[in-house]
Design a protein around this motif. Structure first.
Motif, short mmCIF file in Angstrom:
data_model
loop_
_atom_site.label_atom_id
_atom_site.label_comp_id
_atom_site.label_asym_id
_atom_site.label_seq_id
_atom_site.Cartn_x
_atom_site.Cartn_y
_atom_site.Cartn_z
N MET A 60 6.22 49.96 30.67
CA MET A 60 6.47 48.79 31.51
C MET A 60 7.62 47.95 30.95
N HIS A 61 7.68 47.83 29.63
CA HIS A 61 8.79 47.10 29.00
C HIS A 61 10.11 47.81 29.29
N SER A 62 10.14 49.12 29.17
CA SER A 62 11.36 49.89 29.47
C SER A 62 11.77 49.72 30.93
N LEU A 63 10.80 49.71 31.83
CA LEU A 63 11.11 49.50 33.24
C LEU A 63 11.67 48.10 33.48
N GLY A 117 6.80 43.13 23.84
CA GLY A 117 8.02 42.46 24.28
C GLY A 117 7.83 41.48 25.41
N GLY A 118 6.61 41.28 25.86
CA GLY A 118 6.37 40.31 26.93
C GLY A 118 6.60 38.89 26.44
N GLU A 153 -1.12 51.32 24.90
CA GLU A 153 0.19 51.08 24.27
C GLU A 153 1.32 51.80 24.99
N ASN A 154 1.11 53.06 25.38
CA ASN A 154 2.16 53.81 26.08
C ASN A 154 2.51 53.18 27.41
#
Length: 194
Positions: A9-12, A58-59, A3-4
């Motif tokens: 990856m979403h933040s990036l 969020g993908g 999860e982290n």
């Protein structure tokens, strides 16, 4: 992936979008152009990143990302065809859509249009063309209300000044990449970066 790692990856992905938007705005301010070398690889990166990012974090998946790209393109393409907006602006909104998906692109576009209005108002004030902007807005609204048939009606009480002639003076051009960047950032802030 845990999860982290997915959240990171979403933040990036969002961070990469913001960097692309800032680069496009900077280019638009400096040269009044948004380079293809920025928007085409950016759109491809958006699709590829969403292909790797799980939907739980969020993908969008490939189809969701492509739908966002198409939405961004479809929503601004009519403005390009009417010569209201440049091709680079349309491509930048399509690239943004690849990162946000269709629904996010519609939400971001509402913020972009508001940012564009604020930008136009600020530019008109700065350049001393607020009266021109106001007159052009009145002509556009009258034309829209009359179904585009406003060609011979007086608009200012001046003899011989028609709606067609009244909007002939431009209030100036805007680096709309700035509005796209600012509006998208506002949308992301409102949406909580999801």
């Amino acid at each position: 992936m845990n999860e982290n790692m997915n959240q990171h990856m979403h933040s990036l992905t969002i961070g990469f979008l913001l960097l692309l938007l800032l680069a496009a705005a900077w280019s638009d301010i400096g040269s009044r152009r948004i380079p293809n070398i920025l928007v085409f690889p950016g759109a491809i990166a958006g699709v590829l990143l969403h292909a790797l990012l799980p939907q739980e974090t969020g993908g969008l998946g490939i189809l969701g990302s492509l739908a966002g790209w198409g939405t961004g393109l479809a929503l601004l393409l009519p403005l390009y065809l009417l010569r209201i907006m440049g091709a680079g602006d349309v491509k930048l909104m399509a690239m943004t859509g690849a990162f946000l998906g269709a629904q996010g692109t519609v939400g971001a576009l509402l913020c972009v249009l508001l940012a564009g209005g604020v930008l136009a108002l600020g530019a008109a004030l700065w350049q001393g063309k607020l009266g021109v902007l106001w007159r052009n807005l009145n002509v556009m609204l009258l034309g829209a209300l009359a179904g585009g048939a406003m060609t011979g009606l007086p608009v200012s009480g001046k003899p011989g000044e028609s709606a067609r002639g009244a909007a002939a003076e431009s209030a100036g051009s805007l680096p709309y990449g700035v509005a796209i960047a600012a509006g998208t950032m506002a949308y992301l802030a409102i949406d909580g970066w999801h």
